[in-house]
Write a protein that holds these residues in place. Structure first.
Motif, PDB file in Angstrom:
ATOM      1  N   ARG A   1       0.911  -1.223   0.074  1.00 42.69           N
ATOM      2  CA  ARG A   1      -0.023   0.195  -0.170  1.00 42.69           C
ATOM      3  C   ARG A   1       0.931   1.246  -0.031  1.00 42.69           C
ATOM      4  O   ARG A   1       1.988   1.046   0.464  1.00 42.69           O
ATOM      5  CB  ARG A   1      -0.934   0.004   1.339  1.00 42.69           C
ATOM      6  N   CYS A   2       0.319   2.424  -0.691  1.00 42.69           N
ATOM      7  CA  CYS A   2       0.988   3.611  -0.508  1.00 42.69           C
ATOM      8  C   CYS A   2       0.660   4.256   1.014  1.00 42.69           C
ATOM      9  O   CYS A   2      -0.172   4.113   1.478  1.00 42.69           O
ATOM     10  CB  CYS A   2       0.289   4.484  -1.340  1.00 42.69           C
ATOM     11  N   LEU A   3       2.111   4.703   1.485  1.00 37.40           N
ATOM     12  CA  LEU A   3       1.714   5.044   2.954  1.00 37.40           C
ATOM     13  C   LEU A   3       1.133   6.484   2.882  1.00 37.40           C
ATOM     14  O   LEU A   3       0.628   6.924   4.076  1.00 37.40           O
ATOM     15  CB  LEU A   3       3.081   5.247   3.484  1.00 37.40           C
ATOM     16  N   SER A   4       0.905   7.201   1.832  1.00 35.07           N
ATOM     17  CA  SER A   4       0.301   8.538   1.789  1.00 35.07           C
ATOM     18  C   SER A   4      -1.270   8.329   1.508  1.00 35.07           C
ATOM     19  O   SER A   4      -1.938   8.913   2.321  1.00 35.07           O
ATOM     20  CB  SER A   4       1.029   9.176   0.743  1.00 35.07           C
ATOM     21  N   CYS A   5      -1.723   7.783   0.347  1.00 29.51           N
ATOM     22  CA  CYS A   5      -3.023   7.681   0.024  1.00 29.51           C
ATOM     23  C   CYS A   5      -3.822   6.404   0.418  1.00 29.51           C
ATOM     24  O   CYS A   5      -5.008   6.380   0.170  1.00 29.51           O
ATOM     25  CB  CYS A   5      -3.167   8.251  -1.382  1.00 29.51           C
TER      26      CYS A   5
ATOM     27  N   ALA B   1      13.123   1.800  -5.240  1.00 25.31           N
ATOM     28  CA  ALA B   1      11.852   1.456  -4.399  1.00 25.31           C
ATOM     29  C   ALA B   1      10.623   2.159  -5.043  1.00 25.31           C
ATOM     30  O   ALA B   1      10.499   3.111  -5.678  1.00 25.31           O
ATOM     31  CB  ALA B   1      11.990   2.143  -3.069  1.00 25.31           C
ATOM     32  N   PRO B   2       9.541   1.270  -4.937  1.00 19.34           N
ATOM     33  CA  PRO B   2       8.359   1.693  -5.752  1.00 19.34           C
ATOM     34  C   PRO B   2       7.722   3.051  -5.089  1.00 19.34           C
ATOM     35  O   PRO B   2       7.625   3.110  -3.969  1.00 19.34           O
ATOM     36  CB  PRO B   2       7.636   0.517  -5.535  1.00 19.34           C
ATOM     37  N   ALA B   3       7.218   3.896  -6.193  1.00 21.02           N
ATOM     38  CA  ALA B   3       6.458   5.086  -5.629  1.00 21.02           C
ATOM     39  C   ALA B   3       5.174   5.003  -6.173  1.00 21.02           C
ATOM     40  O   ALA B   3       4.642   4.313  -7.161  1.00 21.02           O
ATOM     41  CB  ALA B   3       7.175   6.241  -6.017  1.00 21.02           C
ATOM     42  N   CYS B   4       4.195   5.331  -5.327  1.00 12.32           N
ATOM     43  CA  CYS B   4       2.680   5.443  -5.822  1.00 12.32           C
ATOM     44  C   CYS B   4       2.291   6.069  -7.180  1.00 12.32           C
ATOM     45  O   CYS B   4       2.598   7.258  -7.348  1.00 12.32           O
ATOM     46  CB  CYS B   4       1.867   6.323  -4.641  1.00 12.32           C
ATOM     47  N   PHE B   5       1.707   5.782  -7.903  1.00 18.04           N
ATOM     48  CA  PHE B   5       1.326   6.135  -9.228  1.00 18.04           C
ATOM     49  C   PHE B   5       0.195   7.497  -9.060  1.00 18.04           C
ATOM     50  O   PHE B   5       0.238   8.154  -9.922  1.00 18.04           O
ATOM     51  CB  PHE B   5       0.695   5.043 -10.059  1.00 18.04           C
TER      52      PHE B   5
ATOM     53  N   CYS C   1      -0.070   9.382  -6.234  1.00 21.25           N
ATOM     54  CA  CYS C   1       0.202  10.493  -5.595  1.00 21.25           C
ATOM     55  C   CYS C   1       1.591  10.650  -5.249  1.00 21.25           C
ATOM     56  O   CYS C   1       2.083  11.868  -4.690  1.00 21.25           O
ATOM     57  CB  CYS C   1      -0.354  10.503  -3.890  1.00 21.25           C
ATOM     58  N   GLY C   2       2.515   9.854  -5.684  1.00 20.55           N
ATOM     59  CA  GLY C   2       3.941   9.771  -5.587  1.00 20.55           C
ATOM     60  C   GLY C   2       4.612   9.201  -3.972  1.00 20.55           C
ATOM     61  O   GLY C   2       5.668   9.418  -4.108  1.00 20.55           O
ATOM     62  N   GLY C   3       3.642   8.872  -3.237  1.00 27.69           N
ATOM     63  CA  GLY C   3       4.083   8.578  -1.960  1.00 27.69           C
ATOM     64  C   GLY C   3       4.772   7.158  -1.821  1.00 27.69           C
ATOM     65  O   GLY C   3       4.824   6.502  -3.133  1.00 27.69           O
ATOM     66  N   ALA C   4       5.533   6.963  -0.840  1.00 26.90           N
ATOM     67  CA  ALA C   4       6.118   5.646  -0.440  1.00 26.90           C
ATOM     68  C   ALA C   4       5.348   4.561  -0.530  1.00 26.90           C
ATOM     69  O   ALA C   4       4.314   4.431   0.008  1.00 26.90           O
ATOM     70  CB  ALA C   4       7.088   5.815   0.493  1.00 26.90           C
TER      71      ALA C   4
ATOM     72  N   LYS D   1       4.802   0.653   0.226  1.00 26.68           N
ATOM     73  CA  LYS D   1       5.344  -0.390   1.403  1.00 26.68           C
ATOM     74  C   LYS D   1       4.649  -1.654   1.777  1.00 26.68           C
ATOM     75  O   LYS D   1       3.366  -1.617   1.261  1.00 26.68           O
ATOM     76  CB  LYS D   1       5.431   0.262   2.655  1.00 26.68           C
ATOM     77  N   SER D   2       5.254  -2.763   1.682  1.00 29.91           N
ATOM     78  CA  SER D   2       4.650  -3.958   2.042  1.00 29.91           C
ATOM     79  C   SER D   2       3.544  -3.623   3.097  1.00 29.91           C
ATOM     80  O   SER D   2       3.707  -3.023   4.100  1.00 29.91           O
ATOM     81  CB  SER D   2       5.537  -5.125   2.450  1.00 29.91           C
ATOM     82  N   ALA D   3       2.270  -4.273   2.772  1.00 32.81           N
ATOM     83  CA  ALA D   3       1.300  -3.988   3.873  1.00 32.81           C
ATOM     84  C   ALA D   3       1.372  -4.713   5.305  1.00 32.81           C
ATOM     85  O   ALA D   3       0.385  -5.173   5.623  1.00 32.81           O
ATOM     86  CB  ALA D   3      -0.178  -4.242   3.061  1.00 32.81           C
ATOM     87  N   THR D   4       2.549  -4.647   5.684  1.00 29.88           N
ATOM     88  CA  THR D   4       2.685  -5.233   7.080  1.00 29.88           C
ATOM     89  C   THR D   4       2.982  -4.060   8.036  1.00 29.88           C
ATOM     90  O   THR D   4       3.291  -2.879   7.526  1.00 29.88           O
ATOM     91  CB  THR D   4       3.822  -6.342   6.869  1.00 29.88           C
ATOM     92  N   ILE D   5       3.000  -4.579   9.176  1.00 29.78           N
ATOM     93  CA  ILE D   5       3.321  -3.304  10.107  1.00 29.78           C
ATOM     94  C   ILE D   5       4.831  -3.597  10.668  1.00 29.78           C
ATOM     95  O   ILE D   5       5.045  -4.575  11.191  1.00 29.78           O
ATOM     96  CB  ILE D   5       2.339  -3.630  11.520  1.00 29.78           C
ATOM     97  N   SER D   6       5.771  -2.743  10.199  1.00 29.44           N
ATOM     98  CA  SER D   6       7.280  -2.951  10.554  1.00 29.44           C
ATOM     99  C   SER D   6       7.279  -2.118  12.029  1.00 29.44           C
ATOM    100  O   SER D   6       6.463  -1.528  12.784  1.00 29.44           O
ATOM    101  CB  SER D   6       8.023  -1.894   9.992  1.00 29.44           C
ATOM    102  N   PHE D   7       8.569  -2.798  12.751  1.00 29.77           N
ATOM    103  CA  PHE D   7       8.692  -2.138  14.204  1.00 29.77           C
ATOM    104  C   PHE D   7       8.904  -0.498  13.763  1.00 29.77           C
ATOM    105  O   PHE D   7       9.343   0.083  13.161  1.00 29.77           O
ATOM    106  CB  PHE D   7      10.338  -2.575  14.324  1.00 29.77           C
TER     107      PHE D   7
END
Length: 252
Positions: free
Chosen positions: A133-137, A156-160, A162-165, A167-173
């Motif tokens: 998922r995009c962390l921004s939108c 690293a992939p960016a959102c088509f 909004c341009g946001g980062a 990330k894998s849809a997991t919860i990181s530390f």
């Protein structure tokens, strides 16, 4: 009471399931190890070689985002052949039969969905590694095209959208826990008659607080695990042994 014999454990679990009307299952890594998904803490776990990147570093440093995606795809290759195991199918059967109202899981492997459990019955506390998922939108992205583009460019992939980062849809530390999932897990826990904790070390909080909450609300607590947990003394019943062996009869 601690039961270690497989047949005795199966009988004890069948009895308590038969007596309880509303059951919540809570699953950790131990339910998936027989499926080829490594747990986090074992000595030779690939998670030790491909340690997760802290969320703050992922957000702030593009090089860390690139490294996080390299580690993500390396781990995906290790688990590529994983299929639901006996424990997953047992819970899917109990959901289908109306015995289990919800599955609260710490796992990110998507195997409960793959076993046939409806999405709305699964509460993922640590997210899901099967998409991004995009962390921004919040836009959702499938992994295969992301991997193709990443391996071609190294970026690293960016959102088509909004341009946001992305990330894998997991919860990181360091990443905030999903509040909606936590609230759903709380509501299911306080309403259950039986809280069935399967394959969890019960040391990662806030997830590990739910079994204790169930006991405080007078629900029965049954722990199915291969090793001791810190909450064994709180449980009404501890079934210690191979999780797949214990749950196999309930998959039929």
């Amino acid at each position: 009471m601690v039961v270690t014999g497989v047949e005795e454990a199966r009988a004890a679990l069948g009895e308590v399931i038969g007596l309880c009307g509303r059951i919540v299952a809570f699953t950790g890594a131990g339910i998936s190890t027989e499926c080829g998904v490594p747990d986090f803490r074992s000595k030779d776990s690939p998670w030790r070689r491909y340690k997760p990147i802290d969320f703050a570093l992922f957000v702030s440093d593009v090089l860390m985002r690139e490294e996080a995606w390299r580690r993500k795809f390396a781990l995906d290759d290790i688990c590529a052949s994983a299929q639901p195991g006996r424990g997953h199918y047992a819970l899917a059967n109990l959901v289908a039969n109306g015995k289990v109202s919800a599955i609260i899981t710490q796992n990110i492997d998507n195997l409960h969905q793959a076993s046939g459990v409806p999405e709305e019955r699964i509460i993922e506390l640590h997210g899901n590694g099967a998409y991004a998922r995009c962390l921004s939108c919040g836009a959702r992205y499938e992994l295969q095209p992301l991997r193709r583009d990443f391996e071609a460019s190294g970026a690293a992939p960016a959102c088509f959208e909004c341009g946001g980062a992305v990330k894998s849809a997991t919860i990181s530390f360091g990443q905030p826990m999903p509040q909606a999932a936590l609230e759903r897990a709380y509501q299911e826990t306080v309403r259950c008659d039986l809280f069935l904790a399967i394959g969890s070390s019960l040391v990662v909080y806030p997830a590990a607080s739910f079994p204790s909450l169930a006991r405080q609300r007078d629900a029965k607590l049954v722990i199915v695990n291969g090793e001791e947990t810190p909450l064994d003394s709180e449980a009404n019943l501890v079934l210690r042994g191979d999780i797949g062996d214990i749950l196999q009869p309930f998959a039929n």
